[in-house]
Motif scaffolding. Structure first.
Motif, short mmCIF file in Angstrom:
data_model
loop_
_atom_site.label_atom_id
_atom_site.label_comp_id
_atom_site.label_asym_id
_atom_site.label_seq_id
_atom_site.Cartn_x
_atom_site.Cartn_y
_atom_site.Cartn_z
N PRO A 200 0.84 -1.20 0.00
CA PRO A 200 0.00 0.00 0.00
C PRO A 200 0.87 1.25 0.00
O PRO A 200 1.74 1.42 0.86
CB PRO A 200 -0.81 -0.12 1.30
N GLN A 201 0.65 2.12 -0.95
CA GLN A 201 1.57 3.24 -1.15
C GLN A 201 1.47 4.30 -0.06
O GLN A 201 2.48 4.86 0.37
CB GLN A 201 1.33 3.86 -2.52
N GLU A 202 0.26 4.60 0.39
CA GLU A 202 0.12 5.65 1.41
C GLU A 202 0.77 5.26 2.73
O GLU A 202 1.56 6.04 3.29
CB GLU A 202 -1.36 5.99 1.62
N PRO A 203 0.52 4.04 3.26
CA PRO A 203 1.23 3.63 4.48
C PRO A 203 2.75 3.57 4.29
O PRO A 203 3.51 3.86 5.21
CB PRO A 203 0.65 2.26 4.79
N LEU A 204 3.16 3.17 3.08
CA LEU A 204 4.60 3.15 2.79
C LEU A 204 5.19 4.54 2.91
O LEU A 204 6.24 4.74 3.55
CB LEU A 204 4.85 2.59 1.39
N MET A 205 4.53 5.52 2.33
CA MET A 205 5.03 6.89 2.41
C MET A 205 5.03 7.39 3.85
O MET A 205 5.92 8.15 4.25
CB MET A 205 4.19 7.81 1.53
N VAL A 255 11.76 -1.06 3.91
CA VAL A 255 11.17 -0.05 4.81
C VAL A 255 9.79 -0.51 5.27
O VAL A 255 9.45 -0.40 6.45
CB VAL A 255 11.09 1.32 4.11
N TYR A 256 9.00 -1.05 4.36
CA TYR A 256 7.63 -1.42 4.71
C TYR A 256 7.58 -2.64 5.63
O TYR A 256 6.70 -2.73 6.49
CB TYR A 256 6.80 -1.68 3.46
N LEU A 257 8.52 -3.58 5.47
CA LEU A 257 8.51 -4.77 6.31
C LEU A 257 9.29 -4.61 7.61
O LEU A 257 9.26 -5.50 8.46
CB LEU A 257 9.08 -5.97 5.52
N ASN A 258 9.98 -3.48 7.77
CA ASN A 258 10.78 -3.28 8.97
C ASN A 258 9.97 -3.39 10.27
O ASN A 258 10.43 -3.99 11.24
CB ASN A 258 11.50 -1.93 8.91
N PRO A 259 8.75 -2.85 10.36
CA PRO A 259 7.96 -3.02 11.59
C PRO A 259 7.67 -4.49 11.91
O PRO A 259 7.63 -4.86 13.09
CB PRO A 259 6.67 -2.26 11.29
N LEU A 260 7.47 -5.31 10.90
CA LEU A 260 7.28 -6.74 11.14
C LEU A 260 8.54 -7.36 11.73
O LEU A 260 8.47 -8.18 12.66
CB LEU A 260 6.91 -7.46 9.85
N ASP A 261 9.70 -6.96 11.21
CA ASP A 261 10.97 -7.46 11.75
C ASP A 261 11.06 -7.18 13.25
O ASP A 261 11.40 -8.05 14.05
CB ASP A 261 12.15 -6.79 11.04
N ALA A 275 14.38 -9.88 1.82
CA ALA A 275 13.33 -9.16 1.09
C ALA A 275 11.97 -9.70 1.51
O ALA A 275 11.65 -9.70 2.70
CB ALA A 275 13.57 -9.27 -0.41
N ASP A 276 11.18 -10.22 0.57
CA ASP A 276 9.85 -10.72 0.93
C ASP A 276 9.83 -12.22 1.22
O ASP A 276 8.76 -12.80 1.40
CB ASP A 276 8.85 -10.41 -0.19
N ASP A 277 10.99 -12.83 1.26
CA ASP A 277 11.11 -14.27 1.53
C ASP A 277 11.64 -14.44 2.95
O ASP A 277 12.75 -13.99 3.26
CB ASP A 277 12.08 -14.89 0.52
N PHE A 278 10.87 -15.07 3.84
CA PHE A 278 11.35 -15.21 5.21
C PHE A 278 10.85 -16.51 5.84
O PHE A 278 9.86 -17.10 5.43
CB PHE A 278 10.93 -14.02 6.07
N VAL A 279 11.62 -16.94 6.85
CA VAL A 279 11.25 -18.08 7.68
C VAL A 279 11.40 -17.66 9.14
O VAL A 279 12.19 -16.78 9.46
CB VAL A 279 12.12 -19.32 7.39
N GLY A 303 -2.28 -4.44 4.96
CA GLY A 303 -2.71 -4.45 3.57
C GLY A 303 -1.99 -5.46 2.71
O GLY A 303 -1.99 -5.35 1.48
N LEU A 304 -1.39 -6.47 3.33
CA LEU A 304 -0.69 -7.52 2.60
C LEU A 304 -1.40 -8.85 2.80
O LEU A 304 -2.30 -8.96 3.63
CB LEU A 304 0.77 -7.63 3.07
N ALA A 305 -0.99 -9.87 2.04
CA ALA A 305 -1.62 -11.18 2.16
C ALA A 305 -0.57 -12.27 2.07
O ALA A 305 0.38 -12.19 1.27
CB ALA A 305 -2.67 -11.37 1.06
#
Length: 446
Positions: A200-205, A255-261, A275-279, A303-305
């Motif tokens: 999602p572009q707005e949350p990314l910004m 940047v967008y996945l950093n909060p998940l980290d 990147a988008d590949d994780f275990v 906003g991801l699946a």
């Protein structure tokens, strides 16, 4: 465990770094045309309010644009919608860079549409989209990345390895191997569905704005996110995502996945992400399922699946195992995953067709480049991986020689006496078995 970077308001930018040697060592990879010693000190100690102002002049500095072009040239790539190649851009390099600098300084720069092509997924009939920006846009994106990357790199978690300086696939694989050996054998094998195309572009910004306050840089990023996409003769504007192939996409994806980290870190889970590949590696099934539940909640809220068919909880020592970054892990061992082997063999097949007219020495030289590169990455596979591949490749080379002697079919039977293994060794053929044996011997000696 890595501590989260402090959110406290730091002091103003100091005139000099207090420990200049340590600062320069830590940030040795940054672009010197942008990051002065004073800026690096601010990077270490933090800027007032935690947000960076006055960055646009660093973006359009000619020295930065030159460095950005050098990287674009080194990476190669096709022309965009304007049909201008890297060679054509370089032919009038200083004029082109000066034009870009003036446009950026005066606020007249506008990105051109991205040319979209579809490329095959290795080992699959599916295809994935690849965006090809124009050379001029790749240069500007590279200049922006030179400015922004250190700011966000300071915030990234330790267990994130993808598209980051001085990190790579091998570091991520090494961490997975360590965790497995220490008993973290329950695995959350996660797959984000079409991640780059669905951010999602707005949350990314909003996440970018947490660290960047220069309005002109933010407008430029927004312009790149809003670039049109040219597919065939049709142009359309995406409302989500950051196109794969764009220079800035890997940084923005991190940047967008950093909060998940940091969420996984705070909860005590051992996550390894590229990147988008994780275990996520856990010691119990219950912990793994709890981790998956947290990931599902976070992705839904962001906003991801997750890909339902490709996301699962498995036990690494049980039959089946899991794949990560080209390797298959199972029963305490690892070897190339099936798709990686197929891609490897397909590459070698193309180089060892029976009807080609090159001398054997030329064929072997070409094949060796592929073998050495492949072994450099897959050298940590179980030793049983390599003999069948060596045998299969020699069979194909014998088939070439058999064809040239007027015989049909694959190399077999007496062909092994006509052209024994030692013959190919004398011709200089790289042996995966020999390379692996030498590697094991050097480890024992060390």
């Amino acid at each position: 465990m890595t501590n989260r970077p402090t959110q406290e308001e730091p002091a103003a930018v100091p005139a000099r770094a207090k420990q200049a040697g340590e600062t320069q060592s830590r940030w040795s990879w940054v672009e010197a045309a942008v990051w002065t010693e004073r800026m690096l000190a601010a990077l270490d100690e933090g800027v007032k309010g935690g947000r960076w102002f006055s960055l646009m002049d660093k973006v359009y500095a000619l020295a930065n644009l030159r460095k950005a072009f050098a990287r674009v040239k080194a990476n190669g790539g096709a022309a965009g919608v304007d049909h201008q190649t890297i060679e054509m851009f370089e032919h009038r390099l200083e004029e082109n860079l000066t034009t870009l600098a003036n446009q950026l300084r005066e606020g007249r720069y506008q990105p051109q549409p991205i040319r979209r092509v579809w490329i095959p997924k290795p080992g699959s009939r599916e295809k994935r989209p690849l965006g090809i920006p124009t050379v001029r846009d790749r240069v500007v994106q590279g200049a922006v990345r030179n400015v922004l990357e250190p700011i966000f790199e300071r915030e990234f978690a330790e267990h994130s390895y993808g598209f980051r300086p001085q990190r790579g696939c091998k570091d991520a694989l090494r961490r997975v191997d360590q965790l497995l050996k220490h008993g973290a054998t329950w695995i959350v094998d996660a797959d984000l569905k079409s991640y780059f195309d669905t951010i999602p572009q707005e949350p990314l910004m909003e996440r970018v704005k947490e660290k960047v306050a220069d309005g002109r840089v933010l407008e430029l990023l927004q312009a790149f996110l809003g670039q049109g996409v040219m597919e065939g003769l049709e142009e359309w504007t995406p409302e989500r995502g950051t196109p794969q192939g764009a220079v800035l996409s890997p940084l923005l994806a991190n940047v967008y996945l950093n909060p998940l980290d940091w969420k996984m870190e705070a909860a005590g889970y051992e996550m390894v992400r590229y990147a988008d590949d994780f275990v996520i590696l856990c010691r119990t099934e219950a912990a793994a399922r709890a981790a998956l539940s947290e990931v599902e909640q976070w992705t839904a809220a962001s906003g991801l699946a997750l890909h339902a068919e490709k996301t699962r909880v498995i036990e690494a020592t049980a039959p089946g195992g899991f794949d990560f970054l080209g390797y298959h892990f199972e029963g305490g061992r690892r070897w190339p995953r099936r798709k990686s082997l197929k891609k490897f063999k397909d590459t070698l097949r193309a180089k060892t067709r029976r009807t080609q007219g090159h001398r054997l020495s030329v064929i072997i030289s070409d094949v060796n480049r592929t073998l050495r590169g492949w072994f450099a990455y897959y050298q940590h596979s179980t030793r049983y991986t390599f003999p069948p591949l060596d045998q299969w490749l020699r069979m194909r080379l014998r088939s070439i020689l058999r064809q040239r002697h007027g015989r049909r079919g694959r190399g077999r039977g007496r062909d092994h006496q006509r052209w024994p293994n030692a013959y190919f060794q004398q011709q200089g053929l790289f042996s995966l078995v020999t390379a692996h044996a030498c590697l094991c011997q050097s480890r024992r000696a060390g």
